[in-house]
Design a protein around this motif. Structure first.
Motif, PDB file in Angstrom:
ATOM      1  N   MET A   1       0.942  -0.995  -0.086  1.00 51.04           N
ATOM      2  CA  MET A   1      -0.200  -0.015   0.005  1.00 51.04           C
ATOM      3  C   MET A   1       0.716   1.240  -0.173  1.00 51.04           C
ATOM      4  N   THR A   2       0.697   2.299  -0.651  1.00 52.62           N
ATOM      5  CA  THR A   2       1.117   3.378  -0.817  1.00 52.62           C
ATOM      6  C   THR A   2       0.309   4.616  -0.619  1.00 52.62           C
ATOM      7  N   PHE A   3       1.049   5.857   0.096  1.00 53.81           N
ATOM      8  CA  PHE A   3       0.135   6.942   0.345  1.00 53.81           C
ATOM      9  C   PHE A   3       0.614   8.263  -0.483  1.00 53.81           C
ATOM     10  N   VAL A   4      -0.165   9.262  -0.369  1.00 52.62           N
ATOM     11  CA  VAL A   4       0.313  10.262  -1.122  1.00 52.62           C
ATOM     12  C   VAL A   4       1.503  11.132  -0.230  1.00 52.62           C
ATOM     13  N   PHE A   5       1.414  10.930   0.991  1.00 54.85           N
ATOM     14  CA  PHE A   5       2.238  11.329   1.910  1.00 54.85           C
ATOM     15  C   PHE A   5       2.549  10.420   3.110  1.00 54.85           C
ATOM     16  N   SER A   6       3.515  10.224   3.828  1.00 51.78           N
ATOM     17  CA  SER A   6       3.878   9.534   4.850  1.00 51.78           C
ATOM     18  C   SER A   6       2.871   9.695   5.914  1.00 51.78           C
ATOM     19  N   PRO A   7       2.387   8.617   6.487  1.00 47.25           N
ATOM     20  CA  PRO A   7       1.174   8.785   7.490  1.00 47.25           C
ATOM     21  C   PRO A   7       1.833   8.988   9.005  1.00 47.25           C
ATOM     22  N   MET A   8       1.089   9.679   9.743  1.00 51.26           N
ATOM     23  CA  MET A   8       1.733   9.865  11.041  1.00 51.26           C
ATOM     24  C   MET A   8       2.183   8.532  11.843  1.00 51.26           C
ATOM     25  N   SER A   9       2.822   8.586  12.766  1.00 54.67           N
ATOM     26  CA  SER A   9       3.166   7.506  13.436  1.00 54.67           C
ATOM     27  C   SER A   9       2.062   7.203  14.569  1.00 54.67           C
ATOM     28  N   VAL A  10       2.043   6.115  15.107  1.00 53.82           N
ATOM     29  CA  VAL A  10       1.022   5.700  16.079  1.00 53.82           C
ATOM     30  C   VAL A  10       1.375   6.368  17.479  1.00 53.82           C
ATOM     31  N   VAL A  11       0.437   7.093  17.801  1.00 51.18           N
ATOM     32  CA  VAL A  11       0.572   7.745  19.236  1.00 51.18           C
ATOM     33  C   VAL A  11       0.669   6.690  20.306  1.00 51.18           C
ATOM     34  N   SER A  12       1.425   6.559  21.068  1.00 53.93           N
ATOM     35  CA  SER A  12       1.318   5.875  22.329  1.00 53.93           C
ATOM     36  C   SER A  12       1.876   6.208  23.580  1.00 53.93           C
ATOM     37  N   VAL A  13       1.486   5.460  24.482  1.00 55.17           N
ATOM     38  CA  VAL A  13       1.832   5.861  26.140  1.00 55.17           C
ATOM     39  C   VAL A  13       2.739   4.845  26.648  1.00 55.17           C
ATOM     40  N   PRO A  14       3.465   5.025  27.581  1.00 56.09           N
ATOM     41  CA  PRO A  14       4.352   4.196  28.091  1.00 56.09           C
ATOM     42  C   PRO A  14       3.514   3.211  29.361  1.00 56.09           C
ATOM     43  N   VAL A  15       3.876   2.181  29.652  1.00 57.70           N
ATOM     44  CA  VAL A  15       3.219   1.146  30.533  1.00 57.70           C
ATOM     45  C   VAL A  15       4.149   0.865  31.688  1.00 57.70           C
ATOM     46  N   ARG A  16       3.681   1.056  32.816  1.00 57.64           N
ATOM     47  CA  ARG A  16       4.827   0.701  33.994  1.00 57.64           C
ATOM     48  C   ARG A  16       5.129  -0.653  33.781  1.00 57.64           C
ATOM     49  N   GLY A  17       6.419  -0.972  34.039  1.00 57.84           N
ATOM     50  CA  GLY A  17       7.087  -2.100  34.031  1.00 57.84           C
ATOM     51  C   GLY A  17       7.221  -2.922  32.595  1.00 57.84           C
ATOM     52  N   HIS A  18       6.816  -2.483  31.657  1.00 59.76           N
ATOM     53  CA  HIS A  18       6.513  -3.056  30.387  1.00 59.76           C
ATOM     54  C   HIS A  18       7.564  -2.165  29.486  1.00 59.76           C
ATOM     55  N   VAL A  19       8.165  -2.898  28.623  1.00 60.76           N
ATOM     56  CA  VAL A  19       8.896  -2.434  27.404  1.00 60.76           C
ATOM     57  C   VAL A  19       7.901  -1.950  26.153  1.00 60.76           C
ATOM     58  N   GLU A  20       6.677  -2.764  25.928  1.00 58.77           N
ATOM     59  CA  GLU A  20       5.773  -2.511  25.159  1.00 58.77           C
ATOM     60  C   GLU A  20       4.830  -1.445  25.514  1.00 58.77           C
ATOM     61  N   ARG A  21       4.415  -0.531  24.684  1.00 55.79           N
ATOM     62  CA  ARG A  21       3.801   0.504  24.842  1.00 55.79           C
ATOM     63  C   ARG A  21       2.185   0.572  24.536  1.00 55.79           C
ATOM     64  N   PHE A  22       1.515   1.249  24.821  1.00 56.23           N
ATOM     65  CA  PHE A  22      -0.093   1.180  24.748  1.00 56.23           C
ATOM     66  C   PHE A  22      -0.415   2.180  23.563  1.00 56.23           C
ATOM     67  N   PRO A  23      -0.799   1.504  22.504  1.00 54.23           N
ATOM     68  CA  PRO A  23      -1.081   2.553  21.236  1.00 54.23           C
ATOM     69  C   PRO A  23      -2.671   3.054  21.390  1.00 54.23           C
ATOM     70  N   VAL A  24      -2.804   4.150  21.157  1.00 55.38           N
ATOM     71  CA  VAL A  24      -3.750   4.775  21.412  1.00 55.38           C
ATOM     72  C   VAL A  24      -4.850   5.072  20.109  1.00 55.38           C
ATOM     73  N   HIS A  25      -6.227   4.692  20.522  1.00 56.26           N
ATOM     74  CA  HIS A  25      -7.115   4.683  19.220  1.00 56.26           C
ATOM     75  C   HIS A  25      -7.975   6.022  19.227  1.00 56.26           C
ATOM     76  N   ARG A  26      -8.623   6.322  20.335  1.00 59.41           N
ATOM     77  CA  ARG A  26      -9.527   7.466  20.503  1.00 59.41           C
ATOM     78  C   ARG A  26      -9.346   7.932  22.149  1.00 59.41           C
ATOM     79  N   ILE A  27      -9.987   9.057  22.129  1.00 62.37           N
ATOM     80  CA  ILE A  27      -9.896   9.875  23.448  1.00 62.37           C
ATOM     81  C   ILE A  27     -11.064  10.354  23.793  1.00 62.37           C
ATOM     82  N   TYR A  28     -12.030   9.954  24.717  1.00 63.66           N
ATOM     83  CA  TYR A  28     -13.130  10.156  25.255  1.00 63.66           C
ATOM     84  C   TYR A  28     -12.975  10.833  26.409  1.00 63.66           C
ATOM     85  N   CYS A  29     -13.942  11.853  26.684  1.00 61.38           N
ATOM     86  CA  CYS A  29     -14.069  12.680  27.856  1.00 61.38           C
ATOM     87  C   CYS A  29     -15.131  12.748  28.352  1.00 61.38           C
TER      88      CYS A  29
END
Length: 232
Positions: A1-29
């Protein structure tokens, strides 16, 4: 798959005690979800919950042990802090019952729903959407996510915010009008929740303005703190 410009990287949040990060989908308030805050905003009673969204890239992600930095936003003279418990969803679903909500939670974090109060109030007067007051760039600082098994009794945790070392907000998560499980029930009736969703659950009383140079320190018992400096 190709894009007309480079897509943004995944926004993620660190997780205590883990190397893996939490990828963010939506933010509800959730709006006005502590009684005393509802009163200071001119409302009373247990109204039905209502929700608004912030863009995923409005997050200011603060790594463990660091002090974050948030630029003072444009167009406002009245930037307010709102300290909040953030719920991180690990298992999605629709029409989730409050009784089953816990199994959908991955963990918790300390967050700030920063608000251009003057712009929000003007939109309210005009009966217009107030995204400009809530969903602006850098409006959602967040600290590391603590997995729920390590977070302790979050539903009865103390929640507080200090500005330059002085108390501004102090309450307890038990004072939520709609608790975490009930919030997930209502929210999942309106949207299908997905892994990676974040829910900012509302702020207690004591919201007030901050200015350039202020240092904010958000805390919830059992979670990593959220220190952040306003610059500009």
């Amino acid at each position: 798959m190709t894009f007309v410009f480079s897509p943004m990287s995944v926004v993620s949040v660190p997780v205590r005690g883990h190397v893996e990060r939490f990828p963010v989908h939506r933010i509800y308030c959730v709006g006005r979800n502590y009684e005393e805050h509802a009163k200071e905003m001119g409302f009373t009673g247990r109204e039905p919950p209502f929700f608004f969204l912030k863009p995923t890239d409005s997050l200011v992600v603060v790594e463990a042990g660091q002090t974050g930095a948030m630029p003072y936003p444009s167009l406002t003279q009245n930037l307010h802090h709102e300290i909040e418990l953030v719920v991180a969803i690990g298992q999605g679903g629709r029409n989730i019952s409050a009784a089953n909500a816990a199994q959908h939670i991955y963990g918790y974090a300390v967050g700030l729903d920063m608000t251009r109060r003057d712009l929000q109030n003007e939109m309210k007067k005009q009966g217009r959407p107030w995204c400009i007051g809530k969903a602006f760039d850098h409006s959602a600082p967040i600290g590391p996510i603590t997995p729920k098994g390590q977070a302790g009794d979050v539903n009865n945790a103390e929640i507080s915010l200090q500005v330059n070392g002085a108390d501004r907000q102090r309450s307890n998560v038990a004072k939520l009008i709609w608790n975490v499980a009930e919030t997930i029930e209502h929210l999942s009736a309106a949207w299908e929740l997905r892994p990676g969703d974040l829910i900012f659950t509302g702020t207690p009383e004591g919201v007030a303005a901050v200015v350039k140079g202020d240092v904010l320190a958000g805390q919830i018992t059992g979670l990593d703190p959220l220190p952040i400096r306003i610059y500009g």
